[in-house]
Design a protein around this motif. Structure first.
Motif, PDB file in Angstrom:
ATOM      1  N   ALA A  82     -31.936  38.584 -26.471  1.00  0.00           N
ATOM      2  CA  ALA A  82     -30.693  38.307 -25.750  1.00  0.00           C
ATOM      3  C   ALA A  82     -29.483  38.232 -26.668  1.00  0.00           C
ATOM      4  N   ASP A  83     -29.689  37.816 -27.933  1.00  0.00           N
ATOM      5  CA  ASP A  83     -28.548  37.695 -28.837  1.00  0.00           C
ATOM      6  C   ASP A  83     -28.311  38.967 -29.652  1.00  0.00           C
ATOM      7  N   LEU A  84     -28.909  40.070 -29.205  1.00  0.00           N
ATOM      8  CA  LEU A  84     -28.653  41.355 -29.854  1.00  0.00           C
ATOM      9  C   LEU A  84     -27.184  41.734 -29.742  1.00  0.00           C
ATOM     10  N   ALA A  85     -26.553  41.339 -28.643  1.00  0.00           N
ATOM     11  CA  ALA A  85     -25.138  41.627 -28.437  1.00  0.00           C
ATOM     12  C   ALA A  85     -24.558  40.591 -27.491  1.00  0.00           C
ATOM     13  N   TYR A  86     -23.249  40.426 -27.566  1.00  0.00           N
ATOM     14  CA  TYR A  86     -22.551  39.506 -26.680  1.00  0.00           C
ATOM     15  C   TYR A  86     -21.439  40.251 -25.955  1.00  0.00           C
ATOM     16  N   LEU A 117     -26.687  39.162 -23.951  1.00  0.00           N
ATOM     17  CA  LEU A 117     -27.026  40.467 -23.389  1.00  0.00           C
ATOM     18  C   LEU A 117     -27.717  40.371 -22.038  1.00  0.00           C
ATOM     19  N   LEU A 118     -28.212  39.190 -21.688  1.00  0.00           N
ATOM     20  CA  LEU A 118     -28.827  38.985 -20.379  1.00  0.00           C
ATOM     21  C   LEU A 118     -27.874  38.314 -19.401  1.00  0.00           C
ATOM     22  N   GLY A 119     -26.619  38.171 -19.793  1.00  0.00           N
ATOM     23  CA  GLY A 119     -25.622  37.603 -18.892  1.00  0.00           C
ATOM     24  C   GLY A 119     -25.599  36.093 -18.847  1.00  0.00           C
ATOM     25  N   ARG A 120     -26.288  35.432 -19.774  1.00  0.00           N
ATOM     26  CA  ARG A 120     -26.322  33.975 -19.798  1.00  0.00           C
ATOM     27  C   ARG A 120     -25.112  33.438 -20.549  1.00  0.00           C
ATOM     28  N   THR A 121     -24.388  32.536 -19.921  1.00  0.00           N
ATOM     29  CA  THR A 121     -23.144  32.025 -20.468  1.00  0.00           C
ATOM     30  C   THR A 121     -23.367  31.253 -21.766  1.00  0.00           C
ATOM     31  N   VAL A 122     -22.556  31.576 -22.785  1.00  0.00           N
ATOM     32  CA  VAL A 122     -22.604  30.843 -24.048  1.00  0.00           C
ATOM     33  C   VAL A 122     -21.261  30.209 -24.380  1.00  0.00           C
ATOM     34  N   GLY A 123     -20.215  30.557 -23.629  1.00  0.00           N
ATOM     35  CA  GLY A 123     -18.905  29.978 -23.888  1.00  0.00           C
ATOM     36  C   GLY A 123     -17.943  30.268 -22.755  1.00  0.00           C
ATOM     37  N   THR A 124     -17.049  29.326 -22.474  1.00  0.00           N
ATOM     38  CA  THR A 124     -16.032  29.505 -21.433  1.00  0.00           C
ATOM     39  C   THR A 124     -14.705  28.948 -21.925  1.00  0.00           C
ATOM     40  N   ASP A 180     -23.997  45.285 -17.912  1.00  0.00           N
ATOM     41  CA  ASP A 180     -24.557  46.594 -17.573  1.00  0.00           C
ATOM     42  C   ASP A 180     -24.107  47.658 -18.573  1.00  0.00           C
ATOM     43  N   ALA A 181     -22.819  47.629 -18.928  1.00  0.00           N
ATOM     44  CA  ALA A 181     -22.295  48.632 -19.856  1.00  0.00           C
ATOM     45  C   ALA A 181     -22.921  48.485 -21.237  1.00  0.00           C
TER      46      ALA A 181
END
Length: 407
Positions: free
Chosen positions: A91-95, A113-120, A396-397
């Motif tokens: 999942a942390d391959l890309a943000y 990369l799985l759409g899980r929020t890490v920051g807002t 997705d992109a």
């Protein structure tokens, strides 16, 4: 977890598919399953894809060598041998990031990369703020939010904004009195970060979110009706988001309707459906029913609708919601008469605040105006549906770019 998805079938080399092409397609199939089903064992991948055991073993090795998947544990059913290992996408391959640019605010979500929020983050914007300063601060906030989330280099950013997005140029063409800094912010981020930057109309992003994780889950044809500071719509037909020749599909704020004092113009949607169902109109309607003065903003319109569902005299509340449903039904019936979507989702701050109480009232009125059967639902995506849709689009992109293993 135990995978239960139906057999999808592998792609085998044939007259039109080289071994390389077949490998890429099957790898993408496996990655899609790992995303939707969660961690899987090699045996589960074999059952879900229909590939042979040696093919799955080769597939897993390729994806591991490419850095796309990793072992995250073992299956509780069978802890012996390589087939018991649980594989998951790295999942942390890309943000990625989603950005919601509204009239008076900027909202940001950074995700893996799985759409899980890490920051807002969020930033208010005043009506008299300098556009160049807003652009500078907005770009800096995006960079800082990513950095603080541990995502130093973003892969893709997706923006949601009101207005028309030209399909040919990808540029934002604001309608009405929307701020010019919206387009400037997108341009600045594109130039400064040097990464893929997507731009989409906010209603379209909300529709993506409702289709993937909300009220329109499983629907291939539906219309999302956005009810907020302004009104708009997103149209999904046969699984495809429709934007129109100029990107203007769904600009129903300009839709001429009965019950207003004048017709809309090319530069002003006052007099159109916006004058019946936009936030200022909803606030005025609430005042006419004796509600405490809600002002004229979207937040106060949302509060008025929520108040009508749970406070004050029941008879007055019902009368307010009935009249609001009458107004919304006019625009909804017009859209259904042209598109026959079969399903309409009431979204935006006002639509979500109305919930099933408002959606049910609209559903009761549509059969009186149209012979077409239409299911009316309240939006269910929590938080900002625009931000959620932006994150999903960016995800997705990024996956489309990254999930092509090396030969």
């Amino acid at each position: 977890m135990t995978a239960t998805r139906a057999h999808l079938g592998p792609v085998l080399p044939g007259p039109t598919a080289t071994p390389r092409t077949a490998r890429v397609i099957n790898d993408r199939l496996a990655l899609g399953l790992l995303q939707s089903e969660g961690p899987l064992t090699a045996a589960q991948l074999k059952n879900l894809t229909g590939l042979s055991r040696p093919s799955v073993a080769d597939l897993v090795e390729r994806l591991q060598d490419a850095g796309l998947i990793e072992v995250v544990g073992t299956s509780g059913d069978d802890r012996r041998g390589p087939n018991a290992r649980l594989y998951a996408i790295v999942a942390d391959l890309a943000y990625i990031a989603g950005v919601d640019i509204r009239t008076y605010s900027i909202g940001i979500t950074v995700a893996d990369l799985l759409g899980r929020t890490v920051g807002t983050a969020a930033m208010p914007v005043g009506p008299s703020d300098d556009p160049e300063e807003v652009t500078r601060r907005g770009t800096a906030l995006l960079e800082r939010t990513a950095r603080e989330a541990g995502a130093e280099a973003l892969h893709t950013v997706a923006f949601g904004a009101p207005g028309l997005v030209d399909p040919a140029t990808g540029q934002l063409r604001a309608t009405g009195a929307l701020p010019a800094w919206h387009g400037d912010l997108v341009t600045e981020v594109r130039g400064r970060l040097g990464i893929p930057v997507l731009l989409e109309n906010e209603c379209n992003l909300a529709a993506i979110a409702e289709q993937r994780v909300g009220a329109a889950l499983g629907q291939h044809t539906f219309v999302l009706l956005w009810l907020g500071a302004g009104v708009g719509a997103a149209v999904v037909l046969d699984g495809q988001l429709r934007r129109g020749a100029s990107g203007g599909t769904g600009e129903i704020g300009f839709l001429p309707v009965p019950g207003t004092s004048r017709l809309p113009s090319v530069t002003d949607c006052e007099g159109g459906f916006h004058s019946l169902a936009g936030s200022a109109a909803v606030c005025a309607l609430a005042r006419s029913h004796g509600f405490p003065d809600p002002g004229d903003g979207v937040d106060t319109a949302e509060a008025a609708v929520r108040w009508a569902r749970g406070s004050g005299p029941e008879e007055r509340n019902a009368a307010f919601l009935d009249e609001l449903a009458d107004r919304i039904s006019i625009g909804t019936a017009a859209v259904c008469a042209v598109l026959d979507p079969g399903c309409v989702v009431l979204a935006g701050e006002i639509g979500r605040a109305g919930g099933e109480a408002l959606a049910g009232r609209v559903a009761e009125r549509l059969p009186l105006m149209s012979p077409l059967s239409t299911d009316v639902r309240a939006g269910t995506v929590t938080g900002s549906a625009v931000l959620r849709g932006a994150v999903l689009s960016a995800m997705d992109a990024a996956q489309e770019d990254l999930f092509v293993p090396a030969p």
